[in-house]
Design an enzyme around this catalytic site. Structure first.
Site, mmCIF file in Angstrom:
data_model
loop_
_atom_site.group_PDB
_atom_site.id
_atom_site.type_symbol
_atom_site.label_atom_id
_atom_site.label_comp_id
_atom_site.label_asym_id
_atom_site.label_seq_id
_atom_site.Cartn_x
_atom_site.Cartn_y
_atom_site.Cartn_z
ATOM 1 N N HIS A 35 4.348 6.581 3.841
ATOM 2 C CA HIS A 35 3.247 5.885 4.519
ATOM 3 C C HIS A 35 2.169 5.464 3.512
ATOM 4 O O HIS A 35 1.811 4.293 3.416
ATOM 5 C CB HIS A 35 2.664 6.813 5.595
ATOM 6 C CG HIS A 35 1.505 6.239 6.328
ATOM 7 N ND1 HIS A 35 1.620 5.701 7.589
ATOM 8 C CD2 HIS A 35 0.197 6.104 5.993
ATOM 9 C CE1 HIS A 35 0.436 5.263 7.985
ATOM 10 N NE2 HIS A 35 -0.455 5.500 7.046
ATOM 11 N N GLU A 36 1.686 6.444 2.741
ATOM 12 C CA GLU A 36 0.625 6.129 1.777
ATOM 13 C C GLU A 36 1.165 5.182 0.696
ATOM 14 O O GLU A 36 0.437 4.334 0.193
ATOM 15 C CB GLU A 36 0.049 7.400 1.159
ATOM 16 C CG GLU A 36 -0.582 8.377 2.172
ATOM 17 C CD GLU A 36 -1.654 7.777 3.068
ATOM 18 O OE1 GLU A 36 -2.364 6.847 2.608
ATOM 19 O OE2 GLU A 36 -1.781 8.217 4.236
ATOM 20 N N GLU B 15 -2.473 -0.980 7.688
ATOM 21 C CA GLU B 15 -1.615 -0.072 8.443
ATOM 22 C C GLU B 15 -0.268 -0.738 8.734
ATOM 23 O O GLU B 15 0.750 -0.060 8.837
ATOM 24 C CB GLU B 15 -2.337 0.332 9.735
ATOM 25 C CG GLU B 15 -1.900 1.645 10.305
ATOM 26 C CD GLU B 15 -2.067 2.838 9.350
ATOM 27 O OE1 GLU B 15 -1.331 3.822 9.511
ATOM 28 O OE2 GLU B 15 -2.917 2.771 8.438
ATOM 29 N N HIS C 291 0.657 1.694 1.800
ATOM 30 C CA HIS C 291 -0.721 1.244 1.541
ATOM 31 C C HIS C 291 -0.895 0.883 0.064
ATOM 32 O O HIS C 291 -1.527 -0.111 -0.287
ATOM 33 C CB HIS C 291 -1.714 2.379 1.849
ATOM 34 C CG HIS C 291 -1.974 2.612 3.306
ATOM 35 N ND1 HIS C 291 -2.487 1.641 4.134
ATOM 36 C CD2 HIS C 291 -1.830 3.718 4.080
ATOM 37 C CE1 HIS C 291 -2.643 2.150 5.359
ATOM 38 N NE2 HIS C 291 -2.237 3.408 5.362
HETATM 39 ZN ZN ZN Z 1 -2.405 4.713 6.977
#
Ligand code: ZN
Length: 500
Positions: free
Chosen positions: A265-266, A295, A269
């Protein structure tokens, strides 16, 4: 010729430097800072944030903007120069309404609140955090007052994260999503025994989880020469330039995939930040277009990639080598396990179907808080009641309930809906990428992500903050924001997994 524009650029580069310095202090604050330093750090951050704000909102920037406006007349509206003036003007108009006094008070209050939240979460005691949150909600209400008149008190807060969007749009999205999701959750619940994920729970060693996460990040294309991964209480990504984009994760050892999906997830980003056009660095155009756009990237990698069959065809054998517990687990069982749908307490570990229900709980409570319909001290029971209403479960304590997320301690109220918008947008991007590059899945089965990352870079990352979020979505996909592609995706995926 373009003298004002050049001066504007130089002055805004200094603002960007101050903001990066503040972000670095915050990164340290959340990773390595000794707890005794909290007060001093809060003051340092408050000073830097106030200086950045004063420079951004100074009369001289206002004058430069006016002259620069005429200097860019006639230029292509999409050029970096024209966009720089447009976006800086938008930021200037917004920040000008906020007194520097408020900025430093807010910065100090939130820096102090972070540690208090951490302690409160550690001992599962909301009353410790209550005075800090009281103060933050008060400051946020005051912030909204700088933007009066508004349609909803939520608007000014939300718009700071999502330029060009209104609360009414989120309400409309949620009104369409909620019945469809509740229905899907119910139908899945009737077939809950189709999926067993017991082998994901147990005791798992720290080191192989950490190393596996690093390997996945490397293959995704995260550049460790321009980034690093550390540990923190709540995973996050931060960036001081596109050559220094850092992520954190937490390894808890009870759920095998928790740290991994957090890293992916990170990593999503971070790929966004690392992929912004270097020409936009040290300017208001650096960074992501908005939080929902950010996101959309993290959720795309975490769910559409990280919870897919092609991804695990490559990575599952590697994971098995590291964790003997998986010896007798088949790829198909593993795929279903990482996609198991079950109402649960912790948002960041929630499955794709129930996830947005967590967001709706926060969104409604935030509106009630800001409008004064619920008091801070009444939040824990209000939270538990909504969790029961939306997900059918009640947290046994505040750590697994109202205190689980870091955001409010950082003053991020009006932020949560961007997670749901990000989910919707992630599917729209992914489907466009698959249409343009049908080889994406075949590459993934070999542990490669080149075509996907290229597509994202060219259509999304490179533009930084040049375009407003929904405009960027339109340019990249030719589509508007809609819950339908997301709902169809969920429907198709989970009908197959649960044989609905
Ligand atoms: Zn996030």
């Amino acid at each position: 010729m373009a003298r004002a524009l050049n001066q504007l650029r130089e002055q805004m580069a200094e603002v960007a430097d101050l903001q990066a310095a503040s972000a670095l202090l915050d990164w340290d604050h959340q990773t390595y800072m000794p707890p005794g330093a909290a007060e001093a750090r809060a003051q340092q951050m408050a000073t830097i944030d106030r200086l950045a704000h004063q420079q951004l909102t100074s009369d001289s920037i206002g004058e430069l903007l006016q002259t620069a406006q005429s200097e860019v007349e006639g230029l292509d509206l999409d050029s970096n120069e024209a966009r720089l003036v447009k976006v800086t003007q938008r930021d200037f108009d917004r920040e000008r309404r906020i007194p520097s006094r408020w900025v430093s008070e807010f910065s100090q209050a939130t820096a102090l609140a972070h540690q208090i939240w951490q302690e409160a979460r550690g001992t599962s005691d909301f009353s410790k955090f209550e005075p800090s949150l009281e103060r933050i909600v008060g400051l946020r209400q005051e912030y909204a007052s700088f933007f009066e008149p508004y349609e909803s008190i939520y608007d000014p807060l939300f718009e700071a994260f999502e330029p060009g969007m209104k609360t009414a749009q989120i309400r409309a999205v949620f009104a369409e999503l909620r019945p469809a999701l509740v229905d899907l959750v119910q139908r899945i619940a009737e077939r809950a025994d189709r999926v067993d994920d017991s082998f994901l729970h147990g005791k798992f060693e720290d080191a192989p989880q950490w190393e596996f996460g690093l390997e996945v990040l490397q293959r995704m294309g995260y550049d460790f020469q321009r980034g690093r991964q550390d540990r923190s209480a709540h995973p996050f990504t931060t960036s001081f330039s596109n050559d220094d984009v850092r992520i954190t994760t937490r390894v808890e050892g009870e759920l095998l995939t928790s740290a991994l999906f957090s890293s992916i997830h990170e990593g999503g980003h971070a790929l966004y930040e690392q992929g912004v056009d270097p020409q936009l660095q040290r300017s208001p155009l650096a960074g992501g277009a908005s939080l929902s756009l950010h996101e959309s990237q993290s959720r795309l990698w975490e769910n559409l990639v990280g919870r897919s069959r092609p991804f695990w065809r490559f990575f599952f054998p590697e994971l098995k080598e590291r964790f003997g517990q998986l010896r007798n687990v088949s790829l198909e069982d593993f795929y279903r396990a990482v996609n198991r749908v079950r109402p649960s307490l912790i948002r960041v570990d929630a499955d794709e179907v129930t996830y947005n229900l967590h967001i709706m709980v926060r969104f409604e409570l935030e509106q009630e808080l800001l409008e004064g319909r619920v008091r801070v001290k009444d939040l824990p029971p209000a939270w538990n009641q909504k969790m029961n209403e939306y997900l059918g479960i009640v947290p046994p304590n505040d750590a697994q309930g109202i205190l689980q997320d870091v955001h409010w301690s950082g003053g991020a109220i009006g932020y949560f809906p961007t997670y749901t918008l990000g989910n919707l947008i992630s599917v729209e991007f992914y489907q466009s990428a698959l249409r343009d590059c049908p080889q994406i899945w075949a590459e993934m089965e070999q542990g490669r992500f080149d075509s996907l990352l290229d597509w994202l870079r060219q259509h999304v990352h490179i533009f930084g903050r040049k375009f407003e979020p929904l405009e960027l979505l339109r340019r990249a996909t030719g589509q508007e924001l809609s819950p339908q592609p997301y709902l169809s995706y969920l429907h198709e995926k989970f009908t197959e997994i649960y044989q609905l």
